[in-house]
Write a protein that holds these residues in place. Structure first.
Motif, PDB file in Angstrom:
ATOM      1  N   PHE A 147     -30.978 -86.369 -40.857  1.00 13.02           N
ATOM      2  CA  PHE A 147     -30.839 -84.946 -40.496  1.00 13.02           C
ATOM      3  C   PHE A 147     -29.380 -84.517 -40.480  1.00 13.02           C
ATOM      4  O   PHE A 147     -29.077 -83.354 -40.770  1.00 13.02           O
ATOM      5  N   PHE A 156     -35.489 -82.828 -46.596  1.00 13.57           N
ATOM      6  CA  PHE A 156     -36.654 -82.587 -45.734  1.00 13.57           C
ATOM      7  C   PHE A 156     -37.361 -81.269 -46.072  1.00 13.57           C
ATOM      8  O   PHE A 156     -38.553 -81.117 -45.791  1.00 13.57           O
ATOM      9  N   PHE A 157     -36.659 -80.337 -46.673  1.00 10.07           N
ATOM     10  CA  PHE A 157     -37.300 -79.066 -47.021  1.00 10.07           C
ATOM     11  C   PHE A 157     -38.304 -79.224 -48.162  1.00 10.07           C
ATOM     12  O   PHE A 157     -39.145 -78.344 -48.375  1.00 10.07           O
ATOM     13  N   LEU A 190     -43.268 -76.731 -40.013  1.00 11.11           N
ATOM     14  CA  LEU A 190     -42.273 -77.672 -40.532  1.00 11.11           C
ATOM     15  C   LEU A 190     -40.990 -76.968 -40.935  1.00 11.11           C
ATOM     16  O   LEU A 190     -39.886 -77.505 -40.734  1.00 11.11           O
ATOM     17  N   CYS A 191     -41.129 -75.791 -41.500  1.00  9.39           N
ATOM     18  CA  CYS A 191     -39.943 -75.031 -41.909  1.00  9.39           C
ATOM     19  C   CYS A 191     -39.075 -74.686 -40.702  1.00  9.39           C
ATOM     20  O   CYS A 191     -37.849 -74.831 -40.744  1.00  9.39           O
ATOM     21  N   PHE A 194     -37.520 -78.120 -39.252  1.00  8.90           N
ATOM     22  CA  PHE A 194     -36.467 -78.697 -40.092  1.00  8.90           C
ATOM     23  C   PHE A 194     -35.248 -77.794 -40.176  1.00  8.90           C
ATOM     24  O   PHE A 194     -34.107 -78.272 -40.230  1.00  8.90           O
ATOM     25  N   THR A 195     -35.464 -76.496 -40.193  1.00 10.18           N
ATOM     26  CA  THR A 195     -34.327 -75.572 -40.291  1.00 10.18           C
ATOM     27  C   THR A 195     -33.396 -75.736 -39.101  1.00 10.18           C
ATOM     28  O   THR A 195     -32.180 -75.914 -39.257  1.00 10.18           O
ATOM     29  N   ILE A 198     -31.997 -79.599 -38.822  1.00  8.92           N
ATOM     30  CA  ILE A 198     -30.989 -80.013 -39.801  1.00  8.92           C
ATOM     31  C   ILE A 198     -29.683 -79.257 -39.600  1.00  8.92           C
ATOM     32  O   ILE A 198     -28.598 -79.863 -39.575  1.00  8.92           O
TER      33      ILE A 198
END
Length: 204
Positions: A147, A156-157, A190-191, A194-195, A198
């Motif tokens: 990350f 990861f995206f 998930l978006c 992860f946004t 990260i």
């Protein structure tokens, strides 16, 4: 049972004759030797059914093979663990590309290919998720370190995009709108995760 090894002097007692002590000991020793020989022969008889050297050859063969088999297994396991440890999160891009081609072939009415690609995509998506979770459990340090990595972090995206593409395939090719909506919700969650994860790891 032959002649005495020396000139035996017969002893008499109350009219009865007895050999000397030395001859008596010699006779007793000979009887014990014969009995021990018979016992050894009777004990060894069952082994005559097995040919000489068969068991030894089998044991030696197993001993030679076992280290090689265990060594090969150890090499395979170590290679798998090393690959799992270095697994790149961007492997989900394969699901993205395959799904895009499958949907395109479906819209162009190309027979056969969309269904084959859809099956391959479902297997690849499930397998990647298994490896993804297994890596997070087995190697959490390397997993969460990605990350904060500028090169590996954006990978990861592709998980978000692959989940969305699988949902589009379900909606367009299979008309499974409920499953497609569930995958859309998963992709949205998930978006968001992860946004923030990260960009927080890269900036803090």
């Amino acid at each position: 049972r032959g002649a005495m090894p020396h000139a035996c002097q017969v002893n008499s007692y109350n009219g009865l004759q007895f050999p000397c002590i030395r001859c008596q000991l010699f006779s007793a020793t000979a009887i014990m030797a014969r009995s021990q020989y018979s016992a050894v022969v009777m004990t060894c008889k069952p082994t005559e059914e097995i040919p000489m050297g068969t068991v030894e050859r089998a044991v030696h063969a197993e001993t030679r093979q076992a280290p090689g088999v265990s060594a090969r297994r150890r090499v395979v396991v170590e290679a798998f663990c090393e690959d799992l440890k270095r697994l790149h999160p961007a492997y989900f891009a394969m699901v993205m590309a395959t799904g895009i081609i499958a949907v395109t072939c479906h819209l162009l009415r190309i027979p056969g290919i969309p269904d084959v690609l859809f099956g391959i995509n479902c297997v690849a998506y499930g397998l990647l998720w298994v490896l993804f979770v297994l890596r997070a459990i087995t190697y959490p340090e390397q997993f969460f370190a990605d990350f904060a990595n500028h090169q590996r972090g954006p990978g990861f995206f592709t998980v978000v995009a692959a989940t969305s593409v699988i949902g589009v395939e379900l909606a367009v090719q299979k008309q499974a709108l409920i499953l497609a909506f569930a995958l859309w919700c998963l992709a949205f969650a998930l978006c968001v995760i992860f946004t923030y994860a990260i960009f927080t790891a890269l900036t803090v």
